[in-house]
Design a protein around this motif. Structure first.
Motif, PDB file in Angstrom:
ATOM      1  N   SER A  43      90.632  31.026  41.583  1.00 46.08           N
ATOM      2  CA  SER A  43      89.913  31.281  42.397  1.00 46.08           C
ATOM      3  C   SER A  43      89.122  31.512  42.572  1.00 46.08           C
ATOM      4  CB  SER A  43      91.210  32.180  42.719  1.00 46.08           C
ATOM      5  OG  SER A  43      90.772  33.190  41.829  1.00 46.08           O
ATOM      6  N   LEU A  44      88.078  31.657  43.998  1.00 46.13           N
ATOM      7  CA  LEU A  44      86.794  32.208  44.022  1.00 46.13           C
ATOM      8  C   LEU A  44      86.960  33.755  43.721  1.00 46.13           C
ATOM      9  CD1 LEU A  44      83.959  31.490  44.123  1.00 46.13           C
ATOM     10  CD2 LEU A  44      84.414  30.836  47.069  1.00 46.13           C
ATOM     11  N   ASN A  45      86.373  34.584  43.542  1.00 45.44           N
ATOM     12  CA  ASN A  45      85.699  36.088  44.411  1.00 45.44           C
ATOM     13  C   ASN A  45      85.118  36.310  44.838  1.00 45.44           C
ATOM     14  OD1 ASN A  45      84.326  39.078  42.145  1.00 45.44           O
ATOM     15  ND2 ASN A  45      86.544  38.703  43.798  1.00 45.44           N
ATOM     16  N   LEU A  46      84.917  36.589  46.325  1.00 47.49           N
ATOM     17  CA  LEU A  46      84.082  37.058  46.908  1.00 47.49           C
ATOM     18  C   LEU A  46      84.347  38.618  47.661  1.00 47.49           C
ATOM     19  CD1 LEU A  46      84.420  34.230  49.168  1.00 47.49           C
ATOM     20  CD2 LEU A  46      82.353  35.293  47.665  1.00 47.49           C
ATOM     21  N   PRO A  47      83.828  39.527  46.536  1.00 47.39           N
ATOM     22  CA  PRO A  47      84.540  41.472  47.058  1.00 47.39           C
ATOM     23  C   PRO A  47      84.340  41.503  48.631  1.00 47.39           C
ATOM     24  CG  PRO A  47      83.077  40.864  45.150  1.00 47.39           C
ATOM     25  CD  PRO A  47      83.495  39.378  45.788  1.00 47.39           C
ATOM     26  N   LEU A  48      85.054  41.835  49.454  1.00 48.17           N
ATOM     27  CA  LEU A  48      85.308  42.425  50.270  1.00 48.17           C
ATOM     28  C   LEU A  48      84.559  43.501  50.942  1.00 48.17           C
ATOM     29  CD1 LEU A  48      87.357  43.183  53.351  1.00 48.17           C
ATOM     30  CD2 LEU A  48      87.857  45.393  51.890  1.00 48.17           C
ATOM     31  N   ASP A  49      82.983  43.525  49.996  1.00 44.67           N
ATOM     32  CA  ASP A  49      81.834  44.199  51.145  1.00 44.67           C
ATOM     33  C   ASP A  49      81.026  43.156  50.893  1.00 44.67           C
ATOM     34  OD1 ASP A  49      81.456  44.086  47.624  1.00 44.67           O
ATOM     35  OD2 ASP A  49      79.819  45.247  47.435  1.00 44.67           O
ATOM     36  N   VAL A  50      80.904  41.862  49.962  1.00 43.16           N
ATOM     37  CA  VAL A  50      80.029  40.721  49.765  1.00 43.16           C
ATOM     38  C   VAL A  50      80.724  40.243  51.728  1.00 43.16           C
ATOM     39  CG1 VAL A  50      79.256  38.640  49.899  1.00 43.16           C
ATOM     40  CG2 VAL A  50      79.557  40.921  47.728  1.00 43.16           C
ATOM     41  N   LEU A  51      81.851  40.166  51.869  1.00 39.08           N
ATOM     42  CA  LEU A  51      82.504  39.519  52.636  1.00 39.08           C
ATOM     43  C   LEU A  51      81.848  40.358  54.361  1.00 39.08           C
ATOM     44  CD1 LEU A  51      86.051  39.080  51.919  1.00 39.08           C
ATOM     45  CD2 LEU A  51      84.097  36.836  52.321  1.00 39.08           C
ATOM     46  N   ASP A  52      82.004  41.738  54.058  1.00 39.67           N
ATOM     47  CA  ASP A  52      81.492  42.233  54.949  1.00 39.67           C
ATOM     48  C   ASP A  52      79.941  42.537  55.620  1.00 39.67           C
ATOM     49  OD1 ASP A  52      81.667  44.545  57.458  1.00 39.67           O
ATOM     50  OD2 ASP A  52      81.426  45.719  55.390  1.00 39.67           O
ATOM     51  N   ARG A  53      79.074  42.365  54.555  1.00 37.39           N
ATOM     52  CA  ARG A  53      77.492  41.649  55.123  1.00 37.39           C
ATOM     53  C   ARG A  53      77.142  40.276  55.441  1.00 37.39           C
ATOM     54  NH1 ARG A  53      77.640  45.341  49.954  1.00 37.39           N
ATOM     55  NH2 ARG A  53      75.982  42.963  48.807  1.00 37.39           N
ATOM     56  N   HIS A  54      78.119  39.371  54.974  1.00 40.83           N
ATOM     57  CA  HIS A  54      77.623  37.676  55.385  1.00 40.83           C
ATOM     58  C   HIS A  54      78.913  37.500  55.896  1.00 40.83           C
ATOM     59  CE1 HIS A  54      74.349  38.842  52.424  1.00 40.83           C
ATOM     60  NE2 HIS A  54      74.452  39.731  52.039  1.00 40.83           N
ATOM     61  N   GLY A  55      79.454  38.153  56.047  1.00 39.52           N
ATOM     62  CA  GLY A  55      80.813  37.089  56.978  1.00 39.52           C
ATOM     63  C   GLY A  55      80.807  35.944  57.498  1.00 39.52           C
ATOM     64  N   ALA A  56      79.192  35.949  58.534  1.00 38.50           N
ATOM     65  CA  ALA A  56      79.661  34.403  59.250  1.00 38.50           C
ATOM     66  C   ALA A  56      78.613  33.482  57.913  1.00 38.50           C
ATOM     67  CB  ALA A  56      78.207  34.913  60.087  1.00 38.50           C
ATOM     68  N   THR A  57      78.399  33.500  57.411  1.00 34.66           N
ATOM     69  CA  THR A  57      77.500  32.751  56.368  1.00 34.66           C
ATOM     70  C   THR A  57      78.943  31.887  55.588  1.00 34.66           C
ATOM     71  OG1 THR A  57      75.640  33.400  56.296  1.00 34.66           O
ATOM     72  CG2 THR A  57      75.821  32.182  54.326  1.00 34.66           C
ATOM     73  N   LEU A 187      77.145  33.561  47.187  1.00 36.11           N
ATOM     74  CA  LEU A 187      76.939  32.417  48.243  1.00 36.11           C
ATOM     75  C   LEU A 187      76.642  31.156  47.720  1.00 36.11           C
ATOM     76  CD1 LEU A 187      75.284  35.121  50.782  1.00 36.11           C
ATOM     77  CD2 LEU A 187      77.066  34.194  50.967  1.00 36.11           C
ATOM     78  N   ALA A 188      75.676  31.516  46.674  1.00 38.25           N
ATOM     79  CA  ALA A 188      75.187  29.931  46.330  1.00 38.25           C
ATOM     80  C   ALA A 188      75.833  28.893  46.054  1.00 38.25           C
ATOM     81  CB  ALA A 188      73.943  30.272  45.156  1.00 38.25           C
ATOM     82  N   GLN A 189      76.754  29.402  44.594  1.00 41.26           N
ATOM     83  CA  GLN A 189      77.704  29.205  43.960  1.00 41.26           C
ATOM     84  C   GLN A 189      79.199  28.874  45.339  1.00 41.26           C
ATOM     85  OE1 GLN A 189      80.577  32.020  41.906  1.00 41.26           O
ATOM     86  NE2 GLN A 189      82.063  30.257  41.580  1.00 41.26           N
ATOM     87  N   LEU A 190      79.030  29.339  46.416  1.00 42.00           N
ATOM     88  CA  LEU A 190      80.227  29.201  47.475  1.00 42.00           C
ATOM     89  C   LEU A 190      79.988  27.775  47.769  1.00 42.00           C
ATOM     90  CD1 LEU A 190      83.175  29.882  49.160  1.00 42.00           C
ATOM     91  CD2 LEU A 190      81.182  30.771  50.397  1.00 42.00           C
ATOM     92  N   GLY A 191      78.097  28.002  48.117  1.00 43.45           N
ATOM     93  CA  GLY A 191      77.731  26.186  49.219  1.00 43.45           C
ATOM     94  C   GLY A 191      77.695  25.704  48.629  1.00 43.45           C
ATOM     95  N   SER A 192      77.874  25.733  47.006  1.00 41.48           N
ATOM     96  CA  SER A 192      77.986  24.484  45.801  1.00 41.48           C
ATOM     97  C   SER A 192      79.336  23.897  45.785  1.00 41.48           C
ATOM     98  CB  SER A 192      77.306  24.934  44.854  1.00 41.48           C
ATOM     99  OG  SER A 192      77.595  25.437  44.189  1.00 41.48           O
ATOM    100  N   ASP A 193      80.413  24.979  46.030  1.00 38.17           N
ATOM    101  CA  ASP A 193      81.426  24.540  45.272  1.00 38.17           C
ATOM    102  C   ASP A 193      82.323  23.572  46.750  1.00 38.17           C
ATOM    103  OD1 ASP A 193      83.873  24.425  44.328  1.00 38.17           O
ATOM    104  OD2 ASP A 193      84.373  26.541  44.255  1.00 38.17           O
ATOM    105  N   ARG A 194      81.773  22.678  46.737  1.00 43.07           N
ATOM    106  CA  ARG A 194      82.389  21.628  48.072  1.00 43.07           C
ATOM    107  C   ARG A 194      83.984  21.835  47.423  1.00 43.07           C
ATOM    108  NH1 ARG A 194      79.344  20.213  53.049  1.00 43.07           N
ATOM    109  NH2 ARG A 194      77.836  21.225  52.613  1.00 43.07           N
TER     110      ARG A 194
END
Length: 196
Positions: A43-57, A187-194
């Motif tokens: 699983s990938l960890n994207l805390p709720l506060d990070v999602l709140d600030r960067h939801g669109a990305t 965000l970089a990990q998410l972008g490279s983790d296709r």
């Protein structure tokens, strides 16, 4: 108890999918410290506060995945994350019903790290300690009983609104932050983790 949503998946259903060729992307929205304590392998960890600030990305990165499953302790935060991501344009997500608590209670495998108390347990400890101290202290200073009343009112509001200010504050403590990478790294990990 989870907020009602039509887009849920049970622990047995997710377990079956994770062992198939059509495994979904599992996104854990708990704090880094909670994630470090135990999480579903892969699983990938994207805390709720990070999602709140960067939801669109984040929604833009996740839309490449056919199936996204959001995980938290009980399903409450992942339901909030689902709403945030939907508002940001991601429609293909589901919530793990009853969260990782149900996953572990069924005996499904988790990766374990440093053991910490979860936020809900910490809230109970802090609220209980403040109430007990206020009531005992009110013997000498009668006005302290209002501190206990304030905590009680806050807990009642937390239950009615499905939010918890105390948990939000506790989540920001260093103990609960864990060895978290910064938001740009996530965000970089998410972008490279296709997922292909």
């Amino acid at each position: 108890m989870n907020a009602p949503t039509a887009d849920v998946i049970t622990a047995p259903e997710l377990h079956a999918l994770l062992t198939s060729t059509t495994a979904p992307r599992v996104v854990d929205v708990r704090t880094h410290a909670e994630f470090e304590t135990s999480h579903i392998a892969g699983s990938l960890n994207l805390p709720l506060d990070v999602l709140d600030r960067h939801g669109a990305t984040i929604a833009g990165h996740l839309e490449r995945d056919d199936d996204v499953v959001l995980v938290c302790r009980s399903g409450q935060r992942s339901t909030k994350a689902q709403t945030l991501l939907r508002n940001a344009g991601l429609t293909g997500s589901r919530v793990l019903e009853s969260g990782i608590t149900d996953w572990e209670s069924r005996g499904f495998q988790v990766d374990r790290g440093v053991q910490r108390w979860d936020l809900e347990r910490q809230v109970r400890l802090v609220a209980g300690t403040v109430v007990l101290s206020s009531i005992l202290g009110s013997v000498a200073v009668p006005r302290l009983k209002w501190v206990a009343a304030g905590i009680g009112a806050g807990l009642a509001y937390a239950a009615a609104s499905d939010t918890c200010a105390m948990a939000t504050v506790l989540a920001k403590l260093p103990y609960n932050r864990g060895a978290a990478p910064d938001t740009e790294t996530i965000l970089a990990q998410l972008g490279s983790d296709r997922r292909d």
